[in-house]
Design an enzyme around this catalytic site. Structure first.
Site, PDB file in Angstrom:
ATOM      1  CD  GLU A   1      -1.731   1.606   2.973  1.00 18.31           C
ATOM      2  OE1 GLU A   1      -1.367   2.742   3.351  1.00 18.31           O
ATOM      3  OE2 GLU A   1      -2.151   0.729   3.751  1.00 18.31           O
TER       4      GLU A   1
ATOM      5  CD  GLU B   1       6.503   5.036   1.410  1.00 22.38           C
ATOM      6  OE1 GLU B   1       5.834   4.971   2.468  1.00 22.38           O
ATOM      7  OE2 GLU B   1       6.733   6.105   0.822  1.00 22.38           O
TER       8      GLU B   1
END
Length: 584
Positions: A149, A219
């Protein structure tokens, strides 16, 4: 980006309530009734608060298929004169679909829904739901749905085109799905150019994400920081509740945040492989809602997403112990799990599942009693009527319980029965917060009300007042029309799609409510009440269904054991009860 981990105590559930699958058939010789459950020999019904005159029966009762409009007309003109005829006709009605919602599917399998909505004016939202979440992860991928995501959306160049346009973007990961969204003005403030093409491009970019090593590392650091921040006492309690409730399936070990040591080790190639397995157009659903032209939006969806290639689902290795078939093989919006439903485990045959969680940061004593029931699609008026009856029981029991929530010994009590797409089941839950030094007495009081409801049901007065309140609420929602916000409409729509409920507009819902409450009897409601509350009211009785799980959460130092909780519940269920006083 983040994890959708709102918890069992949040009102998660399509259609705002759960349902039973069918309505009990009319009883021979039953008294004809008026709205509100009042029994008697009158052959007239009250519809929406207005008594209707007797009239000769029209051919409506002979039609092979009947609509809600037919029933409304029949009630208003007197063609339908008694509860038995109404119940029979309700069984023939299929619920109408929202007149302005357009559902479709591209040749590559991407499903979509477009819904014009007026609030807020001049804005729209696009949500891309990928039907893959943490429950779809392999043993060595725990947390990868969340990682994917982050990389897919936070690293999107096309998403960056929405910056500075009064748009908001975000994403979230849950057990059953990952959702990406963009909330935008209809027109770009600086130029007046349409924003919908940019929003759809940003979401389509998620399906074709680039997994550059630098973005993966960025991330990864963000997720590790998030994992440290999320580890609050509330989160730990939530993990305990869900782990106990789903002890028999993979949900107990597939929380969206994942395992820190695994997150540290993945390569960008491994994350990309997860994306390739699950980010398929035939495993996704797009929602567009707000100030949009349906035809233009539909054409743009096809233009933007039509080139994506349809692919088959991943094959799980035998060592993953993926149970097949599972909920997801029947409905892609649900997690790939198999549940033990209420009734699988019974007293005298199995030990009750009682879990104790204690921690020094806990401030109060709470008990949670859960039951898992299959989600049943609401597609007919009979389904809707059954759901309404169950809702009445829940509302009436909650009001009775509230009388005792005065701080000594019960601080807070909540009873709910709601669909939970994220878990792939309907959850019936009693959540009780009590004084730590008097927790057994708190359980005793709460269980007493469940036993009273099971044995004596609700009164005529309670039924009338519940119906009046439900009709008033329904009327107010209908008056709002399409002024419900895009966000609220969208959550309601997504839950309905996931549970395979028919999605109606506010006016249709209100009309359905008016019809199904006409002629409802207290006997019908109490028949359902005896079953809804039974797993608590008859706890400990041999042969009776056990709750799916019981969890007690307490501060460190409080004396509580699983055996003590079982003893307290058994003794509470053994007490004698009288019919309830009028409390509504």
């Amino acid at each position: 980006a983040g994890m959708a981990f709102a918890g069992l105590l949040a009102p998660i559930g399509a259609g705002q309530w759960c349902r039973r699958p069918i309505v009990a058939p009319p009883r021979a010789g039953a008294a004809r009734v008026r709205l509100g459950g009042g029994s008697g020999r009158s052959s007239r019904l009250v519809h929406g608060g207005t008594r209707v005159a007797r009239a000769a029966m029209a051919p409506i009762d002979k039609k092979a298929s009947v609509t809600m409009e037919d029933l409304s007309r029949g009630l208003e003109t007197g063609e339908i004169q008694d509860a038995e005829t109404l119940a029979e006709l309700i069984g023939k009605v299929t619920l109408p679909k929202h007149p302005r919602a357009r559902f479709g599917e591209l040749p590559n399998g991407l499903a979509y829904c477009i819904l014009p909505n007026a609030a807020p004016a001049g804005r729209f939202e696009c949500h891309l739901e990928v039907c893959a979440g943490s429950a779809d992860e392999l043993l060595a991928q725990q947390g990868m749905a969340h990682m994917c995501e982050h990389v897919s959306y936070m690293g999107s160049k096309k998403r960056e085109r929405l910056f500075g346009t009064s748009s908001q973007t975000n994403a979230q990961t849950d057990f059953h799905h990952t959702v990406y969204w963009a909330s935008c003005p209809k027109l770009r403030p600086s130029s007046g150019a349409p924003m919908l093409p940019l929003a759809l491009d940003a979401l389509c970019d998620v399906m074709e994400a680039k997994f550059e090593p630098s973005r993966v590392e960025k991330e990864r650091s963000a997720i590790l920081s998030e994992a440290a921040m999320v580890n609050t006492i509330d989160y730990r309690v939530e993990v305990q509740l869900l782990s106990a409730l789903h002890a028999e399936n993979r949900l107990k070990t597939r929380f969206p945040i994942g395992l820190v040591e695994q997150i540290k080790s993945w390569t960008n190639t491994e994350v990309k492989a997860y994306h390739a397995a699950h980010y398929r157009p035939n495993n996704a659903h797009l929602y567009v809602i707000g100030d949009v032209d349906v035809d233009e939006a539909e054409a743009l969806v096809a233009k933007t997403f039509g080139h994506l290639e349809k692919r088959g689902p991943p094959v799980y290795p035998a060592e993953e112990s993926m149970v097949l078939p599972n909920l997801k093989t029947e409905n892609r919006f649900l997690p790939p799990v198999v549940h033990e439903w209420l009734g699988t485990r019974r007293h005298g045959q199995h030990e009750p599942r009682v879990h104790i969680f204690q921690h020094e940061l806990m401030q109060s004593f709470s008990t949670h009693i859960f039951a898992k029931i299959p989600v049943e699609p609401i597609v007919t008026l009979a389904d809707y009527r059954a759901a309404m009856i169950k809702r009445i029981v829940v509302v009436a029991l909650q009001i009775r319980l509230n009388v005792h929530a005065r701080g000594k010994p019960i601080v807070m009590v909540e009873f709910s029965h709601l669909d939970s797409p994220r878990e792939g089941c309907a959850v019936c839950a009693l959540d009780l917060v009590v004084d730590s030094d008097d927790w057994a007495n708190g359980l005793h009081i709460a269980v007493r009300e469940f036993k009273r409801m099971t044995e004596h049901g609700i009164s005529e007065m309670e039924l009338r007042r519940c119906l009046s309140a439900l009709l008033s609420d329904s009327e107010q929602l209908a008056a709002q029309g399409d002024r419900m916000t895009n966000q609220d409409q969208l959550q309601f729509l997504m839950d309905n799609v996931a549970c395979e409920h028919t999605f109606m507009d506010a006016m249709q819902t209100h009309e359905a409510t008016r019809i199904v409450t006409a002629g409802l009897t207290v006997e019908e409601v109490n028949e359902v009440a005896s079953e809804v509350c039974r797993h608590i009211a008859r706890f400990g009785i041999e042969g009776e269904a056990q709750p799916s799980s019981v969890v007690a959460c307490a501060p460190s130092g409080v004396e509580v054991t699983a055996e003590a909780v079982v003893k307290a519940l058994t003794e509470a269920a053994a007490q004698s009860v009288d019919a309830s006083d009028e409390v509504i």
